[in-house]
Design a protein around this motif. Structure first.
Motif, PDB file in Angstrom:
ATOM      1  N   THR A  90       0.823  -1.209   0.000  1.00 16.67           N
ATOM      2  CA  THR A  90       0.000   0.000   0.000  1.00 16.67           C
ATOM      3  C   THR A  90       0.861   1.265   0.000  1.00 16.67           C
ATOM      4  O   THR A  90       0.434   2.305  -0.485  1.00 16.67           O
ATOM      5  CB  THR A  90      -0.941   0.046   1.211  1.00 16.67           C
ATOM      6  OG1 THR A  90      -0.183  -0.247   2.366  1.00 16.67           O
ATOM      7  CG2 THR A  90      -2.077  -0.936   1.065  1.00 16.67           C
ATOM      8  N   TYR A  91       2.067   1.164   0.529  1.00 13.44           N
ATOM      9  CA  TYR A  91       2.942   2.346   0.528  1.00 13.44           C
ATOM     10  C   TYR A  91       3.241   2.789  -0.909  1.00 13.44           C
ATOM     11  O   TYR A  91       3.253   3.969  -1.228  1.00 13.44           O
ATOM     12  CB  TYR A  91       4.232   2.044   1.279  1.00 13.44           C
ATOM     13  CG  TYR A  91       5.208   3.197   1.262  1.00 13.44           C
ATOM     14  CD1 TYR A  91       4.913   4.379   1.940  1.00 13.44           C
ATOM     15  CD2 TYR A  91       6.404   3.121   0.546  1.00 13.44           C
ATOM     16  CE1 TYR A  91       5.787   5.451   1.919  1.00 13.44           C
ATOM     17  CE2 TYR A  91       7.283   4.192   0.519  1.00 13.44           C
ATOM     18  CZ  TYR A  91       6.975   5.343   1.205  1.00 13.44           C
ATOM     19  OH  TYR A  91       7.825   6.409   1.180  1.00 13.44           O
ATOM     20  N   TRP A  92       3.443   1.795  -1.775  1.00 15.31           N
ATOM     21  CA  TRP A  92       3.704   2.126  -3.178  1.00 15.31           C
ATOM     22  C   TRP A  92       2.471   2.719  -3.848  1.00 15.31           C
ATOM     23  O   TRP A  92       2.572   3.573  -4.723  1.00 15.31           O
ATOM     24  CB  TRP A  92       4.146   0.873  -3.947  1.00 15.31           C
ATOM     25  CG  TRP A  92       5.537   0.420  -3.600  1.00 15.31           C
ATOM     26  CD1 TRP A  92       6.361   0.963  -2.643  1.00 15.31           C
ATOM     27  CD2 TRP A  92       6.249  -0.663  -4.183  1.00 15.31           C
ATOM     28  NE1 TRP A  92       7.536   0.290  -2.605  1.00 15.31           N
ATOM     29  CE2 TRP A  92       7.506  -0.718  -3.538  1.00 15.31           C
ATOM     30  CE3 TRP A  92       5.965  -1.591  -5.186  1.00 15.31           C
ATOM     31  CZ2 TRP A  92       8.468  -1.675  -3.876  1.00 15.31           C
ATOM     32  CZ3 TRP A  92       6.918  -2.533  -5.519  1.00 15.31           C
ATOM     33  CH2 TRP A  92       8.162  -2.576  -4.872  1.00 15.31           C
ATOM     34  N   VAL A  93       1.318   2.224  -3.432  1.00 17.63           N
ATOM     35  CA  VAL A  93       0.080   2.795  -3.985  1.00 17.63           C
ATOM     36  C   VAL A  93       0.019   4.282  -3.627  1.00 17.63           C
ATOM     37  O   VAL A  93      -0.313   5.131  -4.461  1.00 17.63           O
ATOM     38  CB  VAL A  93      -1.165   2.054  -3.446  1.00 17.63           C
ATOM     39  CG1 VAL A  93      -2.447   2.742  -3.928  1.00 17.63           C
ATOM     40  CG2 VAL A  93      -1.154   0.594  -3.884  1.00 17.63           C
ATOM     41  N   THR A  94       0.378   4.579  -2.390  1.00 22.18           N
ATOM     42  CA  THR A  94       0.356   5.973  -1.956  1.00 22.18           C
ATOM     43  C   THR A  94       1.392   6.803  -2.721  1.00 22.18           C
ATOM     44  O   THR A  94       1.133   7.954  -3.074  1.00 22.18           O
ATOM     45  CB  THR A  94       0.601   6.050  -0.439  1.00 22.18           C
ATOM     46  OG1 THR A  94      -0.414   5.290   0.206  1.00 22.18           O
ATOM     47  CG2 THR A  94       0.534   7.481   0.060  1.00 22.18           C
ATOM     48  N   VAL A 118      -9.285   3.643   1.697  1.00 18.08           N
ATOM     49  CA  VAL A 118      -8.543   2.558   1.054  1.00 18.08           C
ATOM     50  C   VAL A 118      -7.614   3.178   0.021  1.00 18.08           C
ATOM     51  O   VAL A 118      -8.078   3.821  -0.928  1.00 18.08           O
ATOM     52  CB  VAL A 118      -9.515   1.566   0.365  1.00 18.08           C
ATOM     53  CG1 VAL A 118      -8.745   0.465  -0.344  1.00 18.08           C
ATOM     54  CG2 VAL A 118     -10.483   0.989   1.389  1.00 18.08           C
ATOM     55  N   PRO A 119      -6.300   3.031   0.191  1.00 13.21           N
ATOM     56  CA  PRO A 119      -5.376   3.747  -0.694  1.00 13.21           C
ATOM     57  C   PRO A 119      -5.644   3.519  -2.171  1.00 13.21           C
ATOM     58  O   PRO A 119      -5.580   4.455  -2.968  1.00 13.21           O
ATOM     59  CB  PRO A 119      -4.007   3.188  -0.294  1.00 13.21           C
ATOM     60  CG  PRO A 119      -4.181   2.784   1.124  1.00 13.21           C
ATOM     61  CD  PRO A 119      -5.598   2.295   1.250  1.00 13.21           C
ATOM     62  N   PHE A 120      -5.961   2.284  -2.559  1.00 12.93           N
ATOM     63  CA  PHE A 120      -6.127   2.031  -3.979  1.00 12.93           C
ATOM     64  C   PHE A 120      -7.386   2.714  -4.529  1.00 12.93           C
ATOM     65  O   PHE A 120      -7.406   3.171  -5.662  1.00 12.93           O
ATOM     66  CB  PHE A 120      -6.172   0.528  -4.263  1.00 12.93           C
ATOM     67  CG  PHE A 120      -6.161   0.223  -5.736  1.00 12.93           C
ATOM     68  CD1 PHE A 120      -5.040   0.521  -6.512  1.00 12.93           C
ATOM     69  CD2 PHE A 120      -7.270  -0.327  -6.364  1.00 12.93           C
ATOM     70  CE1 PHE A 120      -5.034   0.265  -7.875  1.00 12.93           C
ATOM     71  CE2 PHE A 120      -7.264  -0.587  -7.725  1.00 12.93           C
ATOM     72  CZ  PHE A 120      -6.142  -0.291  -8.483  1.00 12.93           C
ATOM     73  N   GLN A 121      -8.418   2.797  -3.702  1.00 17.72           N
ATOM     74  CA  GLN A 121      -9.633   3.485  -4.162  1.00 17.72           C
ATOM     75  C   GLN A 121      -9.359   4.974  -4.338  1.00 17.72           C
ATOM     76  O   GLN A 121      -9.822   5.597  -5.292  1.00 17.72           O
ATOM     77  CB  GLN A 121     -10.781   3.262  -3.172  1.00 17.72           C
ATOM     78  CG  GLN A 121     -11.251   1.817  -3.157  1.00 17.72           C
ATOM     79  CD  GLN A 121     -12.672   1.674  -2.623  1.00 17.72           C
ATOM     80  OE1 GLN A 121     -13.440   2.633  -2.591  1.00 17.72           O
ATOM     81  NE2 GLN A 121     -13.020   0.466  -2.215  1.00 17.72           N
TER      82      GLN A 121
END
Ligand SMILES: Nc1ncnc2c1ncn2[C@@H]1O[C@H](COP(=O)(O)OP(=O)(O)OP(=O)(O)O)[C@@H](O)[C@H]1O
Ligand SMILES: [Mg+2]
Lengths: 252, 328
Positions: free
Chosen positions: B28-32, B170-173
């Motif tokens: 999720t860090y990379w998503v951010t 949700v980071p990806f959303q």
């Protein structure tokens, strides 16, 4: 007689100690080509620039179609129908011939502030752009960027952009400079047709072209109009002969 | 050399692909990070509209980024404390709705750009750079000394703002939302660049006297371009506030203006997707080099120098040949 489309009255302009325009008065009448000749540095481009709006005169008036325009901006004057071409080509270098002409057409039609339509979608406008290019002998150079055109072709593009504006008067600053014999011939033919659409104030060094085209000629020397008249009057004028004596007397 | 069109699509797919990969491998860090890069890309696209197309070298775009951020922060803080922003003959309440807050940010960005543009577009060249910088710093000091909204401490947004149909926590959303906005902005800018306005704007950068001569006012073109530019960068600032759930005067600092300019120059001035690849590269540099050395900015500076000296069109310019004709 023919009435004046453009009247310049007592126009003066100095750059420091240089008096580039000294009390200039002249008219451009409907249907005529009025040529403005004179040696280098006489102030021809400075005069064109003041008429088109890029320079503000120190004194005097410019009257266009009966209305004073001296206080108007370049943009306002262009919209009124002053169609100007530059001595040093000022076309958009990255744009092709067609794009440059389309720019002029969107300017003329006042559609240049449309944000969400495609500039090249209107087929009638594209067809018109092609016609202007063809008239200036650039019909087969439509997709060449202006920066890649030969010097003479860039002069023709200047002319094509002025044509596209459908102006009420043409202000042409040395349209034939650097065109060669062939090009000069063709532009001479074009200007002869053009004057039936709108009168022309023509700055030109090529004396053959000037004497072939001009209905009237004004001679500018050191910022002052020393004579205005028909071709024969100018040929016979003693002051003009004297001013040109050192230069090229046979040209007259 | 490939065509710019394919490179543009590749960049778009690349950013989306990276975020998808990061999400499905649980990073999720990379998503951010991808979200951050996407927001920076939007800020850069905003600047590129003025700088790349209009030739307006603004060194004050942090003003718009900050205004966008503060619009979201101020609205959220009032919603959190249940105090209206304005309580006169009408009552204006705060909001935690992203749609409304982002809309407000865009409007605030437009008004700010109208004001700054109307005053600074009377100058050009180095003066324009200096005056936009000065305006940016003015906003910075104003934000610092405005105690009602946190002063130096800024504003925290305790509850993530909401978007209908999404769980923005949700980071990806949240990434998908931001990436959709990026895509819309790209398509809009592409459309505007091909419009008569775009034709005139790109011409005024190169030959203003010609544009005047065909009856189009350069000042008006530039002012509209500057306002559109400010709106886009303000939108990015708004999303940045929602990403961090925090706004601070640092958003207004000249460093931010400089960074936004780096996205544009690194990626390719006047290239549609230049700011996207530029921002992505910047975030990657920041992450990879920043972890190894605190002097990562020096390396970034070197990369920039090389680009400015040897690759005029930035990353996009060195990979793709320019689509020649503007039409077709
Ligand atoms: N912006 C300016 N600042 C100072 N002096 C100028 C400026 N523009 C023109 N001049 C001077 O004014 C005089 C007239 O220049 P202008 O360009 O009008 O001449 P011209 O008749 O068009 O010459 P040419 O035939 O060479 O084109 C020249 O002495 C020129 O040096
Ligand atoms: Mg001249």
């Amino acid at each position: 007689m023919d009435k004046a489309v453009l009247s310049i009255r007592n126009l003066s302009k100095s750059f420091g100690a240089i008096e580039a325009s000294k009390d200039i008065s002249l008219d451009v009448r409907a249907g005529e080509i009025h040529a403005l000749i004179g040696p280098n540095g006489a102030g021809k481009s400075t005069l064109i620039q003041q008429i088109a709006g890029g320079l503000r005169p120190d004194a005097g008036q410019i009257v266009f179609q009966g209305e004073p325009v001296t206080h108007l901006t370049t943009v306002q004057r262009a919209r009124l129908g002053l169609g100007r071409s530059f001595q040093v080509s000022a076309v958009v270098p990255d744009y092709t011939v067609l794009e440059n002409i389309m720019l002029a057409l969107h300017g003329r039609n006042r559609t240049a502030f449309r944000l969400f339509s495609n500039a090249f979608r209107d087929t009638a406008l594209l067809a018109e752009a092609r016609r202007h290019a063809e008239r200036a002998e650039l019909g087969d150079r439509l997709s060449i960027p202006a920066a890649a055109l030969a010097h003479g072709e860039r002069r023709l593009l200047e002319l094509a952009m002025a044509l596209s504006l459908k102006p009420k008067i043409f202000l042409l600053d040395e349209p034939m400079a650097g065109l060669g014999n062939d090009g000069t011939q063709r532009v001479t033919t074009l200007l002869a047709q053009l004057k039936t659409e709108a009168p022309i104030l023509l700055v030109e060094h090529d004396m053959d072209a000037v004497f072939a085209l001009a209905d009237r000629i004004s001679v500018l020397v050191y910022g002052r109009v020393i004579a205005t008249g028909t071709r024969d009057e100018i040929r016979a004028n003693a002051d003009v002969r004297r001013a040109y004596l050192g230069d090229d007397e046979d040209a007259l | 050399m490939i065509s710019e069109r394919y490179l543009n699509i590749a960049i778009w797919v690349g950013v989306l692909g990276f975020a998808l990969y990061a999400n499905f491998s649980g990073e999720t860090y990379w998503v951010t990070l991808a979200t951050r890069a996407t927001i920076f890309a939007i800020a850069g696209i905003g600047l590129n509209f003025a700088l790349g197309y209009g030739g307006l070298i603004s060194f004050g775009h942090a003003a718009f980024f900050g205004i966008g951020g503060y619009a979201v922060g101020i609205l959220a803080s009032h919603a959190q404390s249940f105090t209206p922003i304005y309580d006169g003959f009408v009552t204006i309440d705060g909001t935690q709705s992203m749609v409304i807050a982002w809309g407000a940010a865009v409007v605030a960005g437009a008004l700010t750009a109208l004001l700054i543009g109307a005053l600074s577009l009377r100058t050009s060249g180095a003066y324009f750079i200096m005056i936009t910088l000065a305006f940016g710093q003015m906003f910075y000091y104003f934000a610092i000394s405005w105690p009602a909204y946190g002063g130096e401490d800024g504003i925290s947004i305790y509850v993530r703002n909401s978007f209908p149909g999404l769980n923005t926590l949700v980071p990806f959303q949240f990434f998908c939302l931001v990436f959709t906005v990026l895509t819309i902005v790209i398509l809009l800018v592409r459309t505007m660049n091909k419009s008569p306005f775009g034709l005139a704007l790109n011409a005024v950068r190169q030959m203003p006297q010609r544009v005047e001569t065909v009856g189009i006012a350069p000042f008006k073109l530039r002012l509209i371009a500057f306002v559109i530019s400010g709106m886009i960068t303000a939108l990015a600032g708004a999303m940045f506030a929602d990403l961090n759930r925090y706004v601070s005067p640092a958003m207004f600092s000249w460093h931010v203006s400089g960074e936004i300019m780096v996205f544009v120059i690194l990626g390719g001035v006047a290239r549609l997707m230049g700011p996207v690849i530029g921002a992505a590269t910047f975030v990657a540099f920041e992450e990879v080099l920043g972890r190894q050395s605190e002097h990562w900015l020096i390396y970034l500076g070197l990369a920039l120098l090389i680009i400015v000296l040897f690759a005029k069109g930035g990353i996009v310019g060195s990979l793709a040949r320019r689509g020649t004709a503007r039409h077709g």
